[in-house]
Design a protein around this motif. Structure first.
Motif: not given
Length: 326
Positions: A91-118
């Motif tokens: 199943h997918l966990l979806l995140g939207v970064s809005e072209y913001d590198p800082e938001r993208e990094a935060v989303l990657a860390e949060r989703l990465g804590e739960q997901a098998d891969g990104l």
């Protein structure tokens, strides 16, 4: 609530086999897996993902980060990724970064804590950040290349070159390019390929932008085209649609006064008046392939560093010879 033992009895298998079918479907023969899944569906059984994670070290969740959902380019990609995930009981966990590198990094860390891969689609973070992320968990990039990190690239660069070759063969030598958002890797690739293609015909690519890939930006761009240009290539279909409207409002005709083409074909450009020459881009296939690659990486395999998916030129009525409408 039905239990795993109930599913095993319904499917006519042992509880251990039913458990493997739920937790490690790759270890179960296809007919048995299908029987267990059908039994689980009939009974309304839902596997406990926390138990699955403890047993296998995997959650069955995959993170997917896209820069925006406003751009129609990304919708079929998400659907393709979702279908591929469901086909593998993920199943997918979806995140939207809005072209913001800082938001993208935060989303990657949060989703990465739960997901098998990104899967990161058109990521805007710098190379160092993406490499550091990939050292901690399986990561696959879409429409971005960073060294040897696994990537799925839609070859819109070669497609953009083909658009320019198409226009040059019609006789255009001064071609405007409405570029994409700031920092876009795909835009840099398209622009470079377009400039090289124009030079091969002793022509010139006049770059305008960077621009947000929106309809409104296309409308505004109609007032800022280079006077010498006889044709325009837009970064995406939204820019092309806006430009088509803006040119009409300015009293300019397509293709009689200006030929127009787009580097994707995702907003019914074939139904405009005139229909717009564009690239057919296999976006859904890219999403599905990226999910397949990240699952490979999660299982210990080494997916290909870069897989390129070809685009296809769709010539239509918006492009013709300069000053000579067909």
């Amino acid at each position: 609530m039905p239990t795993l033992a109930d599913v095993a009895r319904e499917a006519g298998v042992s509880k251990a086999t039913a458990s493997r079918a739920m937790m490690r479907p790759d270890m179960v023969a296809a007919p048995t897996l299908e029987r267990v899944r059908e039994a689980a569906q009939r009974l309304g059984f839902q596997p406990n993902r926390a138990a699955r994670a403890l047993t296998t070290g995997r959650t069955g969740l995959l993170g997917l980060i896209v820069p925006t959902l406003a751009n129609p380019f990304f919708s079929p990609l998400v659907l393709g990724a979702q279908q591929a995930a469901e086909d593998t009981d993920s199943h997918l966990l979806l995140g939207v970064s809005e072209y913001d590198p800082e938001r993208e990094a935060v989303l990657a860390e949060r989703l990465g804590e739960q997901a098998d891969g990104l899967v990161l689609v058109a990521p805007v973070g710098d190379d160092r950040t993406l490499r550091a992320l990939a050292r901690r968990r399986p990561v696959v990039l879409v429409d971005r290349r960073v060294g040897r990190l696994p990537a799925v690239v839609l070859d819109t660069a070669s497609g953009t070159a083909e658009l320019v070759h198409h226009l040059a063969r019609l006789g255009h030598r001064d071609i405007a390019y409405l570029s994409g958002p700031p920092g876009s890797w795909a835009d840099r690739e398209r622009r470079s390929a377009g400039e090289e293609a124009a030079a091969a015909h002793d022509g010139r690519l006049h770059v305008r932008g960077p621009l947000p890939p929106t309809y409104d930006a296309g409308v505004a761009a109609a007032r800022d085209l280079p006077p010498a240009a006889t044709a325009v290539v837009a970064y995406n279909s939204y820019l092309a649609l806006g430009l088509l409207h803006g040119l009409g409002a300015a009293g300019l005709r397509v293709p009689e006064d200006l030929s127009l083409a787009a580097a994707d074909d995702l907003t019914a450009l074939g139904a405009t008046d005139p229909p717009v020459t564009a690239l057919d881009v296999p976006v859904a296939e890219a999403g599905a392939l990226a999910v397949s690659r990240v699952l490979q990486a999660g299982s210990g395999a080494r997916p290909a560093a870069t897989t390129r998916l070809a685009t296809r030129l769709q010539p239509r009525g918006s492009t013709t010879r300069p000053g000579h409408p067909d």
